[in-house]
Structures are given as C-alpha cells and as structure tokens.
Design a protein around this motif. Structure first.
Motif, mmCIF file in Angstrom:
data_model
loop_
_atom_site.group_PDB
_atom_site.id
_atom_site.type_symbol
_atom_site.label_atom_id
_atom_site.label_comp_id
_atom_site.label_asym_id
_atom_site.label_seq_id
_atom_site.Cartn_x
_atom_site.Cartn_y
_atom_site.Cartn_z
ATOM 1 N N SER A 55 0.844 -1.196 0.000
ATOM 2 C CA SER A 55 0.000 0.000 0.000
ATOM 3 C C SER A 55 0.873 1.237 0.000
ATOM 4 N N CYS A 56 0.371 2.283 -0.648
ATOM 5 C CA CYS A 56 1.056 3.568 -0.721
ATOM 6 C C CYS A 56 0.004 4.577 -1.181
ATOM 7 N N ALA A 57 -0.629 5.238 -0.239
ATOM 8 C CA ALA A 57 -1.769 6.102 -0.541
ATOM 9 C C ALA A 57 -1.348 7.358 -1.303
ATOM 10 N N ALA A 58 -2.117 7.674 -2.344
ATOM 11 C CA ALA A 58 -1.899 8.882 -3.144
ATOM 12 C C ALA A 58 -3.184 9.179 -3.910
ATOM 13 N N ASN A 59 -3.350 10.432 -4.267
ATOM 14 C CA ASN A 59 -4.531 10.849 -5.016
ATOM 15 C C ASN A 59 -4.266 11.014 -6.506
ATOM 16 N N SER A 60 -2.981 11.125 -6.892
ATOM 17 C CA SER A 60 -2.620 11.360 -8.288
ATOM 18 C C SER A 60 -1.314 10.657 -8.610
ATOM 19 N N PHE A 61 -0.983 10.638 -9.908
ATOM 20 C CA PHE A 61 0.303 10.143 -10.353
ATOM 21 C C PHE A 61 0.809 11.055 -11.460
ATOM 22 N N LEU A 73 -4.199 -1.930 1.056
ATOM 23 C CA LEU A 73 -3.309 -3.050 0.773
ATOM 24 C C LEU A 73 -3.792 -3.798 -0.460
ATOM 25 N N ARG A 74 -2.872 -4.072 -1.355
ATOM 26 C CA ARG A 74 -3.188 -4.752 -2.615
ATOM 27 C C ARG A 74 -2.217 -5.907 -2.803
ATOM 28 N N LYS A 75 -2.755 -7.102 -3.012
ATOM 29 C CA LYS A 75 -1.912 -8.273 -3.255
ATOM 30 C C LYS A 75 -1.094 -8.056 -4.523
ATOM 31 N N LEU A 76 0.138 -8.548 -4.513
ATOM 32 C CA LEU A 76 1.021 -8.384 -5.657
ATOM 33 C C LEU A 76 0.747 -9.397 -6.768
ATOM 34 N N ARG A 77 -0.032 -10.415 -6.475
ATOM 35 C CA ARG A 77 -0.348 -11.427 -7.494
ATOM 36 C C ARG A 77 -1.049 -10.744 -8.674
ATOM 37 N N GLY A 78 -0.404 -10.780 -9.832
ATOM 38 C CA GLY A 78 -0.976 -10.186 -11.036
ATOM 39 C C GLY A 78 -0.893 -8.671 -11.104
ATOM 40 N N PHE A 79 -0.195 -8.035 -10.166
ATOM 41 C CA PHE A 79 -0.108 -6.574 -10.115
ATOM 42 C C PHE A 79 1.309 -6.133 -10.466
ATOM 43 N N SER A 80 1.409 -5.158 -11.341
ATOM 44 C CA SER A 80 2.701 -4.607 -11.729
ATOM 45 C C SER A 80 2.581 -3.089 -11.758
ATOM 46 N N VAL A 81 3.595 -2.407 -11.246
ATOM 47 C CA VAL A 81 3.555 -0.949 -11.209
ATOM 48 C C VAL A 81 4.969 -0.385 -11.328
ATOM 49 N N ASP A 82 5.079 0.761 -11.976
ATOM 50 C CA ASP A 82 6.318 1.539 -12.044
ATOM 51 C C ASP A 82 5.875 2.984 -12.242
ATOM 52 N N ASP A 87 -5.990 6.083 -10.763
ATOM 53 C CA ASP A 87 -6.896 5.179 -11.465
ATOM 54 C C ASP A 87 -6.810 3.790 -10.834
ATOM 55 N N ALA A 88 -7.709 2.915 -11.233
ATOM 56 C CA ALA A 88 -7.781 1.573 -10.650
ATOM 57 C C ALA A 88 -6.515 0.770 -10.898
ATOM 58 N N GLN A 89 -5.858 0.979 -12.018
ATOM 59 C CA GLN A 89 -4.651 0.236 -12.362
ATOM 60 C C GLN A 89 -3.526 0.485 -11.361
ATOM 61 N N ARG A 90 -3.406 1.710 -10.847
ATOM 62 C CA ARG A 90 -2.305 2.097 -9.963
ATOM 63 C C ARG A 90 -2.704 2.222 -8.498
ATOM 64 N N ASN A 91 -3.969 2.138 -8.205
ATOM 65 C CA ASN A 91 -4.475 2.454 -6.876
ATOM 66 C C ASN A 91 -3.881 1.549 -5.800
ATOM 67 N N LEU A 92 -3.141 2.175 -4.887
ATOM 68 C CA LEU A 92 -2.550 1.485 -3.737
ATOM 69 C C LEU A 92 -3.013 2.122 -2.431
ATOM 70 N N ASN A 93 -4.194 2.745 -2.453
ATOM 71 C CA ASN A 93 -4.696 3.407 -1.255
ATOM 72 C C ASN A 93 -5.059 2.420 -0.154
ATOM 73 N N ARG A 123 3.857 6.192 5.025
ATOM 74 C CA ARG A 123 3.544 6.503 3.633
ATOM 75 C C ARG A 123 3.549 5.267 2.745
ATOM 76 N N GLY A 124 4.001 4.129 3.281
ATOM 77 C CA GLY A 124 3.999 2.900 2.503
ATOM 78 C C GLY A 124 4.055 1.703 3.416
ATOM 79 N N ARG A 125 3.546 0.570 2.901
ATOM 80 C CA ARG A 125 3.517 -0.658 3.704
ATOM 81 C C ARG A 125 3.672 -1.860 2.776
ATOM 82 N N VAL A 126 4.504 -2.806 3.231
ATOM 83 C CA VAL A 126 4.633 -4.097 2.561
ATOM 84 C C VAL A 126 4.305 -5.147 3.605
ATOM 85 N N GLN A 127 3.291 -5.930 3.306
ATOM 86 C CA GLN A 127 2.860 -6.949 4.253
ATOM 87 C C GLN A 127 3.097 -8.299 3.622
ATOM 88 N N GLY A 128 3.901 -9.114 4.287
ATOM 89 C CA GLY A 128 4.279 -10.379 3.700
ATOM 90 C C GLY A 128 3.988 -11.579 4.548
#
Length: 174
Positions: free
Chosen positions: A37-43, A67-76, A59-65, A95-100
């Motif tokens: 997760s990494c909350a933001a309103n814009s990119f 926690l979002r599973k990484l399975r099938g998710f790619s972002v840069d 947008d939905a493609q980048r939304n990390l507001n 400002r960010g979280r990685v839960q494993g």
C-alpha cells in the motif's frame, strides 16, 4: 538526511531514496501473496521514465490506497498528492507498507518534506520498491517551466533536516 548550504548563493536540491525489498519476508510464503500500500490521489505522467509535468487522478490500475496483493499486479509509477501529513509521536507518518506475513509488516515512515512516492514491482524478480522523494525527478527543469515539482531551495547558511524510517510492525492476526 542533513543538507547544509555553506555558500552565499541559494542551493536548489532534492532527495530520493531507493530501497528494494526481497519478497517474501519469511521462507515458505509466496511473494505474490505479499501486499503493498502507498496512498496517493494522483500520479505523474512519465515520458521515457521522466515526468512531463502533468498529473492525473489515481486510477484503478495504480491504486494502492489500500493493501493490494502483488499477485498479477505490476507498477512503475510516481505517486503524488499524498494524503495530508499527520505525524505520529515520533514526528513521522506512514507513507507505505509491505505486508508479507500474518502478524507483521514493514512500513516506510517519513517526515513532512517527502511529497512523492515511487513504487516499482520489477517483473523479473520477487522484489518491491517504495521510494520516497522530496521532489520529482527532473524537478529543476520542471520548476523552470512553472511546474511545482517540489524543488527545495536552501538559503545561504541554512540547514535542511529530513527523516525516513523503516519499521517492522505487528499487524492483527487473521
């Protein structure tokens, strides 16, 4: 970080850290089951990996507001317009979280000067990046074009302090 301007002229600068984290944190788990997760309103719109000065609503493609599973998710992407800064007792905000794993997460906590977050999931390896920036990449040129890219200008003799902290925190068990 501590930046000092020993000169008699203003010092334009920006800071960025580039931490990568190998996933999963614990043996026996699947990296794709980790969440980010990494909350933001814009990119920022990127043209050949550099911002062109235009921002777009999240947008939905980048939304990390959340926690979002990484399975099938790619972002840069470079996320911006972060939620309002509300410091914890140490003067920082998550400002960010990685839960494993069930029970623990790694959080990225920063002070109020960090206004951009780069998030990256390299497809070729099981890693994730959450990178705090005080300004946008190429901020000095964007500022000259009238874009508020976050460039910090330190007056002569002044000192700038900023803080980034990684924490391992307990999370509620399922």
């Amino acid at each position: 970080a501590e930046v000092t301007n020993p000169d008699s002229k203003p010092l334009p600068f920006g800071l960025g850290y580039h931490p990568y984290f190998k996933l999963p944190f614990i043996k026996g788990l699947d990296a794709e089951d980790c969440a980010l997760s990494c909350a933001a309103n814009s990119f920022w719109h990127l043209d050949e990996c550099l911002p062109d000065g235009s921002k777009h609503p999240m947008d939905a493609q980048r939304n990390l507001n959340n926690l979002r599973k990484l399975r099938g998710f790619s972002v840069d992407d470079v996320l911006t317009d972060l939620p309002a800064f509300h410091a914890d007792a140490s003067g920082l905000m998550e400002r960010g979280r990685v839960q494993g794993s069930t029970g623990h997460a790694m959080t990225l906590n920063v002070d109020g000067c960090w206004r951009e977050m780069v998030v990256f999931t390299p497809g070729s390896r099981n890693t994730v990046c959450i990178e705090p920036y005080t300004c946008m990449t190429d901020a000095i040129n964007l500022q000259q074009k009238g874009v508020d890219a976050g460039l910090i200008v330190l007056p002569p003799g002044a000192v700038h302090f900023s803080q980034v902290e990684l924490r391992i925190v307990e999370t509620p068990k399922a």
